[in-house]
Motif scaffolding. Sequence first.
Motif, PDB file in Angstrom:
ATOM      1  N   ILE A 259     -78.994  25.341  -8.085  1.00 52.53           N
ATOM      2  CA  ILE A 259     -77.907  24.900  -9.311  1.00 52.53           C
ATOM      3  C   ILE A 259     -76.521  24.496  -8.474  1.00 52.53           C
ATOM      4  O   ILE A 259     -76.197  25.486  -7.493  1.00 52.53           O
ATOM      5  N   PHE A 260     -76.119  23.418  -8.704  1.00 51.38           N
ATOM      6  CA  PHE A 260     -74.792  22.777  -7.992  1.00 51.38           C
ATOM      7  C   PHE A 260     -73.752  22.621  -9.208  1.00 51.38           C
ATOM      8  O   PHE A 260     -74.051  22.382 -10.295  1.00 51.38           O
ATOM      9  N   LYS A 261     -72.484  22.339  -8.742  1.00 49.75           N
ATOM     10  CA  LYS A 261     -71.374  22.175  -9.538  1.00 49.75           C
ATOM     11  C   LYS A 261     -70.527  20.923  -8.681  1.00 49.75           C
ATOM     12  O   LYS A 261     -70.566  20.989  -7.557  1.00 49.75           O
ATOM     13  N   SER A 262     -70.241  20.160  -9.564  1.00 46.16           N
ATOM     14  CA  SER A 262     -69.274  18.883  -9.334  1.00 46.16           C
ATOM     15  C   SER A 262     -68.159  18.365 -10.157  1.00 46.16           C
ATOM     16  O   SER A 262     -68.603  18.828 -11.333  1.00 46.16           O
ATOM     17  N   VAL A 263     -67.161  18.024  -9.829  1.00 45.51           N
ATOM     18  CA  VAL A 263     -65.933  18.092 -10.657  1.00 45.51           C
ATOM     19  C   VAL A 263     -65.564  16.416 -10.624  1.00 45.51           C
ATOM     20  O   VAL A 263     -65.300  16.139  -9.561  1.00 45.51           O
ATOM     21  N   TYR A 264     -65.413  15.825 -11.693  1.00 43.39           N
ATOM     22  CA  TYR A 264     -64.892  14.559 -11.763  1.00 43.39           C
ATOM     23  C   TYR A 264     -63.487  14.243 -11.871  1.00 43.39           C
ATOM     24  O   TYR A 264     -62.905  14.815 -12.888  1.00 43.39           O
ATOM     25  N   GLU A 265     -62.754  13.982 -10.634  1.00 40.52           N
ATOM     26  CA  GLU A 265     -61.254  13.789 -10.739  1.00 40.52           C
ATOM     27  C   GLU A 265     -61.070  12.642  -9.828  1.00 40.52           C
ATOM     28  O   GLU A 265     -61.700  12.079  -9.001  1.00 40.52           O
ATOM     29  N   ASN A 266     -60.011  11.907 -10.291  1.00 41.79           N
ATOM     30  CA  ASN A 266     -59.392  10.699  -9.689  1.00 41.79           C
ATOM     31  C   ASN A 266     -60.525   9.647  -9.546  1.00 41.79           C
ATOM     32  O   ASN A 266     -60.853   9.085  -8.482  1.00 41.79           O
ATOM     33  N   GLY A 267     -61.412   9.525 -10.473  1.00 38.40           N
ATOM     34  CA  GLY A 267     -62.601   8.627 -10.500  1.00 38.40           C
ATOM     35  C   GLY A 267     -63.750   8.703  -9.798  1.00 38.40           C
ATOM     36  O   GLY A 267     -64.344   7.901  -9.712  1.00 38.40           O
ATOM     37  N   LYS A 268     -63.808   9.824  -9.443  1.00 36.95           N
ATOM     38  CA  LYS A 268     -65.229  10.141  -8.561  1.00 36.95           C
ATOM     39  C   LYS A 268     -65.663  11.653  -8.738  1.00 36.95           C
ATOM     40  O   LYS A 268     -64.704  12.516  -8.988  1.00 36.95           O
ATOM     41  N   TRP A 269     -66.929  11.970  -8.316  1.00 36.66           N
ATOM     42  CA  TRP A 269     -67.388  13.138  -8.400  1.00 36.66           C
ATOM     43  C   TRP A 269     -66.966  14.033  -7.069  1.00 36.66           C
ATOM     44  O   TRP A 269     -67.255  13.259  -6.028  1.00 36.66           O
ATOM     45  N   SER A 270     -66.827  14.932  -7.283  1.00 40.67           N
ATOM     46  CA  SER A 270     -66.631  16.032  -5.702  1.00 40.67           C
ATOM     47  C   SER A 270     -68.072  16.111  -5.451  1.00 40.67           C
ATOM     48  O   SER A 270     -69.107  16.086  -5.887  1.00 40.67           O
ATOM     49  N   LYS A 271     -67.986  16.422  -3.860  1.00 39.01           N
ATOM     50  CA  LYS A 271     -69.220  16.909  -3.200  1.00 39.01           C
ATOM     51  C   LYS A 271     -69.814  18.346  -3.982  1.00 39.01           C
ATOM     52  O   LYS A 271     -69.269  19.032  -3.994  1.00 39.01           O
ATOM     53  N   PRO A 272     -71.028  17.957  -4.248  1.00 37.48           N
ATOM     54  CA  PRO A 272     -71.790  19.389  -5.218  1.00 37.48           C
ATOM     55  C   PRO A 272     -71.837  20.433  -4.392  1.00 37.48           C
ATOM     56  O   PRO A 272     -71.858  20.164  -3.146  1.00 37.48           O
ATOM     57  N   GLU A 273     -71.418  21.523  -4.815  1.00 38.21           N
ATOM     58  CA  GLU A 273     -71.299  22.847  -4.332  1.00 38.21           C
ATOM     59  C   GLU A 273     -72.215  23.585  -4.925  1.00 38.21           C
ATOM     60  O   GLU A 273     -72.435  23.877  -6.035  1.00 38.21           O
ATOM     61  N   ASN A 274     -73.209  24.046  -3.931  1.00 39.98           N
ATOM     62  CA  ASN A 274     -74.226  25.122  -4.013  1.00 39.98           C
ATOM     63  C   ASN A 274     -73.554  26.585  -4.568  1.00 39.98           C
ATOM     64  O   ASN A 274     -72.725  27.106  -4.134  1.00 39.98           O
ATOM     65  N   LEU A 275     -74.104  26.791  -5.875  1.00 36.61           N
ATOM     66  CA  LEU A 275     -73.524  28.113  -6.448  1.00 36.61           C
ATOM     67  C   LEU A 275     -73.847  29.201  -5.634  1.00 36.61           C
ATOM     68  O   LEU A 275     -73.340  30.279  -5.839  1.00 36.61           O
TER      69      LEU A 275
END
Length: 692
Positions: free
Chosen positions: A390-406
């Motif tokens: 499972i990963f987490k990514s945040v959409y900010e400033n027009g792009k997705w952040s690097k997915p973070e492993n939980l």
Amino acid sequence: MPLVNKVTYSMKFTRLAALAAALLLAVPALAQSVEFSKDRFGNDKEGLKTAQKEIKAGDEWYFADPPKYERALPHYLEAQKFNPNNAQLNLKIGDCYLNSGFRPRSLSYLQKAFELDGEVDPRMHFLLGRGLHLNARWQEAIAEYKKAVPPTGAKNALALQQEIRKHITECESGMALMKKPTRVFIDNAGPGVNSPFPDYGPVISADESVILFTSRRNNSTGGQTDPESGGFFEDVYQSNRAGDGWGPARALAEPVNTDGHDATVGLSPDGQRMLIYVENNGGDLNECDLRGNKWSKPQTLGKRVNTNAHESSASYSPDGRILYFVSDQPEGSLGSRDIYRIELEGKGKAVNLGPAINTPYGEEGVFMHPDGKTMYFSSEGHNSMGGYDIFKSVYENGKWSKPENLGWPINTPDDDVFFVISASGRHGYYSSYRDDGQGSKDIYQITFLGPEKPPVLSNEDQLLASRAAPVKETVLAAAVPVATTQVTILKGIVTDAESKQPLEATIDVVDNQKNQTIASFRSNSQSGRYLVSLPSGINYGIVVRQEGYLFHSENFDLPAGAAYSEVVKDIALKKLNVGAKVVLNNIFFDTDKSTLRKESTAELERLVALLNETPKLRIEISGHTDNVGNPAYNQKLSENRARVVVDYLITKGIDKGRLTFAGYGLTQPVASNTTKEGRQQNRRTEFKVLEK
């Protein structure tokens, strides 16, 4: 609901292994491996006959095309009770477990097979590597993988070597993640939700008041079993919050549950819209609405979402206008399964989220958080420690952040998928096979604890032993708060102000700055309940309306970065009767002035629309203040503000004969002036019905 049709090293070698196994059975057994033969078990002919019969039955499933490992396993385990020391049988049991829901159980059987006969199967080192890997024995797994050389002449040898290298990389990721575990509690969701049968695919409302999930129970609708797995068909179940736990789950009635497979994959934040997976056309996504206490018949999401490929999971954006979904469609794909985004209104095509999210491997189980920018998903790529993580990514400033492993222990070397999280970010839910389960796959609750608080140190000066009172210095550690999400949940019950009965109404969410309605919802027709998710960073106008009633407005100005909060606001709508009053909470003035701010436009236009829809309606606009300052000044200010609103309405074509205004200053408080909140309520603009 089928997750993914994986093609693994062991599956690729199934046919090769079958041939090898047949040859090995023909070779005299080594000393350590005990064969199922009369010379070894002549004193128990009936037991031997039964065991051989079980092996034959298991082989029919094991060597089927495609193999049915879970159907073969019970037969092999019965034979194992008679003779636990046969290398070939231990290998088959280990291989079946590797292709089941209890994959870590494979290791002990594979190890025993190797001890009994180190050359029992050409895949032995790879299979041992998989068993060790799935039990998080990283270094030992790497050692076995390095010994797992594809047999000479094997097809797709290069692809198989790449798979081995990937597994080694996963083990290296696992070692690194395990050194910095995520601070969480992982608890079984309890008997209200879980059963002795497989329970999985949880989805929740934003406030965790409702959980829906998929289960294969023996009381399934139709009572049929799946010919592929032998398990009962899937049905959708619902449980409601009961104190700190969950109440008894109940199966949803028709038309949601049918005689076939029915699985839930998504739920809107307010719990009023549900996404359903159905097994047709390769696997499609449908949706249904909650009308009172009954769900409507699932309807297809159409060809813009569903293709001839397999669409398996999906999630709504908080405003319900965008759908994120998973598909293995070949067009525009970056890997075996990708995540796509589509606007539900309009005719636009689905858009692949691109290489920041999607990898050459599989992605699955997409979930968009109610904050509208944080996406959770599972992936076999990125820095997975094995299978889907499972990963987490945040959409900010027009792009997705690097997915973070939980991280560990949320993620494991096995598949971790279909994760959802509450609006507060405090609790997550997913399904897993664990030792404390009710009997099969269960649903678990994850409680996120946040960073560990540094210890409080107390330093005492012991050098000055002659002092009667040693000098003490206490070093206080800074508080480490649990991270919260940037979203506000507004919920409550809409009722008729006179009858007090629940009322179905439309709830519009307006961006006051842009004068745009950005989302619309309905309160439940039976309970009157509503829930709205408000991501931070917007000045919101909330408008509740129903035909025959005066609209009700609320204002929530949530600055960027505002932490999570939950607001309960019950709303009683007033009928359009003479004497009825409504506070216009989204009319704003410059400080200490009667100048309308542009954020007032949406509210003023609603009032214009009401007057145009009801031609005989006459109203009074009134201004009110708190008790701070000079009473005469407040009286004049309140009157000027009311007059400005009337002037605006006249410019929009409303006959001035239908409008009056009055300033009441501090004389009609609706709350105490002793608190900041009370004074804010008293500073208001109202309208009152004079004639209709």
